[in-house]
Design a protein around this motif. Structure first.
Motif, PDB file in Angstrom:
ATOM      1  N   GLU A   4       9.349 -11.608   9.501  1.00 56.71           N
ATOM      2  CA  GLU A   4       8.472 -10.880   8.595  1.00 56.71           C
ATOM      3  C   GLU A   4       8.647 -11.408   7.185  1.00 56.71           C
ATOM      4  O   GLU A   4       9.649 -12.023   6.855  1.00 56.71           O
ATOM      5  CB  GLU A   4       8.867  -9.400   8.577  1.00 56.71           C
ATOM      6  CG  GLU A   4       8.704  -8.711   9.885  1.00 56.71           C
ATOM      7  CD  GLU A   4       9.307  -7.317   9.871  1.00 56.71           C
ATOM      8  OE1 GLU A   4       8.917  -6.525  10.725  1.00 56.71           O
ATOM      9  OE2 GLU A   4      10.157  -7.019   9.010  1.00 56.71           O
ATOM     10  N   TYR A   9       4.341  -6.984   6.960  1.00 55.66           N
ATOM     11  CA  TYR A   9       3.012  -7.026   7.534  1.00 55.66           C
ATOM     12  C   TYR A   9       2.386  -8.362   7.181  1.00 55.66           C
ATOM     13  O   TYR A   9       2.435  -8.731   6.006  1.00 55.66           O
ATOM     14  CB  TYR A   9       2.144  -5.891   6.972  1.00 55.66           C
ATOM     15  CG  TYR A   9       0.703  -5.968   7.423  1.00 55.66           C
ATOM     16  CD1 TYR A   9       0.306  -5.369   8.608  1.00 55.66           C
ATOM     17  CD2 TYR A   9      -0.234  -6.684   6.675  1.00 55.66           C
ATOM     18  CE1 TYR A   9      -1.012  -5.470   9.039  1.00 55.66           C
ATOM     19  CE2 TYR A   9      -1.541  -6.787   7.102  1.00 55.66           C
ATOM     20  CZ  TYR A   9      -1.921  -6.182   8.285  1.00 55.66           C
ATOM     21  OH  TYR A   9      -3.220  -6.290   8.708  1.00 55.66           O
ATOM     22  N   PRO A  10       1.820  -9.133   8.098  1.00 56.86           N
ATOM     23  CA  PRO A  10       1.756  -8.837   9.536  1.00 56.86           C
ATOM     24  C   PRO A  10       3.064  -9.245  10.221  1.00 56.86           C
ATOM     25  O   PRO A  10       3.892  -9.916   9.626  1.00 56.86           O
ATOM     26  CB  PRO A  10       0.614  -9.745   9.994  1.00 56.86           C
ATOM     27  CG  PRO A  10       0.688 -10.924   9.081  1.00 56.86           C
ATOM     28  CD  PRO A  10       1.167 -10.404   7.760  1.00 56.86           C
ATOM     29  N   LYS A  11       3.176  -8.843  11.489  1.00 56.82           N
ATOM     30  CA  LYS A  11       4.336  -9.257  12.272  1.00 56.82           C
ATOM     31  C   LYS A  11       3.873 -10.363  13.213  1.00 56.82           C
ATOM     32  O   LYS A  11       2.781 -10.291  13.762  1.00 56.82           O
ATOM     33  CB  LYS A  11       4.884  -8.082  13.071  1.00 56.82           C
ATOM     34  CG  LYS A  11       5.355  -6.955  12.165  1.00 56.82           C
ATOM     35  CD  LYS A  11       6.025  -5.853  12.938  1.00 56.82           C
ATOM     36  CE  LYS A  11       6.160  -4.566  12.142  1.00 56.82           C
ATOM     37  NZ  LYS A  11       6.747  -4.646  10.836  1.00 56.82           N
ATOM     38  N   ASN A 301       4.864   0.317   9.543  1.00 54.97           N
ATOM     39  CA  ASN A 301       3.640  -0.493   9.468  1.00 54.97           C
ATOM     40  C   ASN A 301       3.638  -1.432   8.268  1.00 54.97           C
ATOM     41  O   ASN A 301       2.765  -2.274   8.135  1.00 54.97           O
ATOM     42  CB  ASN A 301       2.401   0.399   9.394  1.00 54.97           C
ATOM     43  CG  ASN A 301       2.231   1.167  10.688  1.00 54.97           C
ATOM     44  OD1 ASN A 301       2.708   0.721  11.729  1.00 54.97           O
ATOM     45  ND2 ASN A 301       1.592   2.327  10.620  1.00 54.97           N
ATOM     46  N   GLY A 302       4.586  -1.241   7.369  1.00 58.69           N
ATOM     47  CA  GLY A 302       4.723  -2.146   6.234  1.00 58.69           C
ATOM     48  C   GLY A 302       3.823  -1.799   5.060  1.00 58.69           C
ATOM     49  O   GLY A 302       3.190  -0.736   5.028  1.00 58.69           O
ATOM     50  N   THR A 304       1.700  -3.732   1.334  1.00 61.75           N
ATOM     51  CA  THR A 304       1.275  -4.971   0.679  1.00 61.75           C
ATOM     52  C   THR A 304       1.331  -4.765  -0.822  1.00 61.75           C
ATOM     53  O   THR A 304       1.225  -3.635  -1.300  1.00 61.75           O
ATOM     54  CB  THR A 304      -0.146  -5.382   1.127  1.00 61.75           C
ATOM     55  OG1 THR A 304      -0.454  -6.662   0.566  1.00 61.75           O
ATOM     56  CG2 THR A 304      -1.208  -4.402   0.672  1.00 61.75           C
ATOM     57  N   ILE A 364       0.498   0.093   4.284  1.00 56.22           N
ATOM     58  CA  ILE A 364      -0.633  -0.300   5.135  1.00 56.22           C
ATOM     59  C   ILE A 364      -1.134   0.942   5.869  1.00 56.22           C
ATOM     60  O   ILE A 364      -0.370   1.622   6.553  1.00 56.22           O
ATOM     61  CB  ILE A 364      -0.195  -1.378   6.172  1.00 56.22           C
ATOM     62  CG1 ILE A 364       0.356  -2.625   5.469  1.00 56.22           C
ATOM     63  CG2 ILE A 364      -1.338  -1.717   7.123  1.00 56.22           C
ATOM     64  CD1 ILE A 364      -0.636  -3.481   4.726  1.00 56.22           C
TER      65      ILE A 364
END
Ligand SMILES: Cc1cc2nc3c(=O)[nH]c(=O)nc-3n(C[C@H](O)[C@H](O)[C@H](O)COP(=O)(O)OP(=O)(O)OC[C@H]3O[C@@H](n4cnc5c(N)ncnc54)[C@H](O)[C@@H]3O)c2cc1C
Length: 432
Positions: A4, A9-11, A301-302, A304, A364
């Protein structure tokens, strides 16, 4: 293996190509269909992600220090924190540093990072005397502002897409103290925040935290922190180690109410309009590094980081519109950082232009990208651009209009066979 970036995000499942010599790197470039160098994974988006990753952290040797010129030569996997631990006690600091010291020298060059002093010192590439770059055919070339200039301009800010940076020589700055004399200015709205930035632009370091959920008369209220190294004090720097966030928070933990409460308390903890403090290097430059894995508070879910910059003449208008859209959406970010920038350099893809930039973190969630698309429309209309090292979703069209030198970059990549060998999720998304 799941790899990661800092935004989680993304994985993506990646094959990690571990090398411990430059010859092995050459062999792997030869053998692989495509790969991307991976520094310390502190970029937020998809620039260091790909099916084949080339980790560079183990190339972490200090090679030479020319005291007369304050010129340090290191391998590209050395962390900025490692430089500080060795060199602050000897009276040296980095000329340009981002808001985390946990990045590699290679990552600093590839993103051409900037710090709180961009309006005075420019980007990281300004303090790079030269670096060694491994090209797709395995050849190692030295690049500087005068030697292999085109490769220098493309690699600084080129997000690992021109080759593998192996070593670099960077200038350090002399300091007399590990302390910074800091001034904090409390501003009631965006107009006051801008006035304060301009009034105190002589200070080498400045950054403002903005309450991005404030509306109406309070829109753009901020705490502006400025400073410079003290002349008195000592150099007994010991890096601060703080707590760790042990696991991903549940995603409901961070919501409009928790961010609003944090912002209220953070803004109101400062009582006076102007106050002075003496603070250490870690508190002033790297407050977030004090909490390991702070990215986990955004949930599994992370998140940004949305960072854009606008030309100076449209910055005020644009920031007002964007802060209005964010406050209306209720999607808060307790990290909202406003910075003043000096002149752009000539590198093809470096982010800074003369103006103001705002960086905001968002977790996210399903309707986030629709909001960010709306913000892009404003940035695009006003002649701004998005920072690649933070980005994970900007469209090719908005990106291209923001970076007018992109065709030079693409031409070089094509001519030198870089397009086939060095690819990331980001380079494919944006056709770099
Ligand atoms: C808390 C925090 C604060 C930050 N503050 C700032 C800030 O103030 N200013 C700013 O500009 N940035 C900031 N950043 C972003 C960060 O400085 C950059 O993303 C930096 O590039 C990360 O370096 P890294 O070593 O972790 O590289 P990675 O994230 O691993 O990679 C980043 C890019 O560098 C390339 N790369 C890495 N090593 C090499 C190499 N040896 N050769 C060629 N390419 C390579 C990768 O391919 C990728 O494209 C911040 C990040 C965090 C987490």
């Amino acid at each position: 293996m799941a790899y990661e970036s800092w935004g989680m995000y993304p994985k993506i499942q990646s094959k990690v190509i571990a090398c411990s010599t430059f010859t092995q790197i050459k062999d792997q470039i030869n053998a692989s269909s495509s790969l991307i160098p991976y520094g310390n994974g502190r970029s937020y988006g998809d620039s260091a992600l790909s099916e084949n990753l080339l980790p560079m952290r183990r190339f972490d040797r200090f090679l030479n220090f020319d005291e007369k010129r304050a010129l340090l030569e290191v391998e590209s996997g050395v962390l900025l924190s490692e430089i500080l631990e060795s060199f602050v006690p000897r009276g040296y600091f980095l000329k340009v540093t981002p808001g985390t010291k946990l990045i590699t020298v290679g990552g600093a060059i590839a993103s051409d990072i900037h710090g709180k002093n961009h309006h005075v010192e420019g980007c990281f590439s300004e303090c790079v005397e030269s670096f060694e770059l491994m090209l797709p055919n395995g050849e190692i070339v030295t690049c500087s502002k005068t030697q292999n200039r085109e490769l220098f301009l493309a690699t600084c800010g080129g997000m690992g897409l021109t080759g593998v940076i192996l070593k670099a020589s960077i200038y350090l700055k002399e300091i007399n103290s590990q302390y910074i004399d800091q001034i904090t200015i409390k501003s009631r709205n965006l107009k006051e925040s801008f006035e304060a930035f301009e009034k105190y632009s002589d200070y080498p370091y400045s950054v403002a935290w903005i309450d991005c959920l404030a509306k109406g008369e309070d829109l753009g209220r901020s705490l502006l922190m400025m400073g410079d190294f003290s002349q008195d004090g000592d150099l007994d720097y010991v890096a601060k180690r703080g707590p760790t966030i042990p696991f991903n928070f549940p995603s409901f933990a961070l919501n409009n109410w928790s961010v609003r409460a944090f912002n209220f308390l953070y803004y109101n903890r400062v009582k006076e309009k102007i106050s002075k403090q003496k603070v250490g290097i870690d508190s002033f430059f790297y407050p977030l590094d004090a909490i390991s894995h702070w990215n986990r508070i955004y949930g599994k879910n992370g998140f940004t980081q949305y960072q854009f910059i606008l030309p100076k003449e449209s910055s005020y208008e644009g920031l007002q519109e964007i802060l209005g859209l964010i406050a209306e959406s209720g999607k808060g970010s307790f990290l909202a950082v406003l910075k003043l920038y000096g002149k752009a350099n000539e590198n093809y893809l470096s982010f800074p232009i003369e103006g103001y930039s705002l960086a905001l973190d968002f977790k996210i969630e399903p309707d986030l990208f629709a909001l960010l698309d709306r913000l892009d429309e404003v940035v695009d209309r006003l002649g701004g651009r998005i920072y690649l090292t933070k980005d994970v979703r900007v469209s090719k069209e908005v990106f291209e209009r923001g970076y007018p030198q992109i065709e030079k970059f693409r031409k070089l990549r094509k001519e030198q066979g870089m397009q086939e060998k060095f690819q990331s999720l980001q380079s494919r998304r944006l056709g770099l």
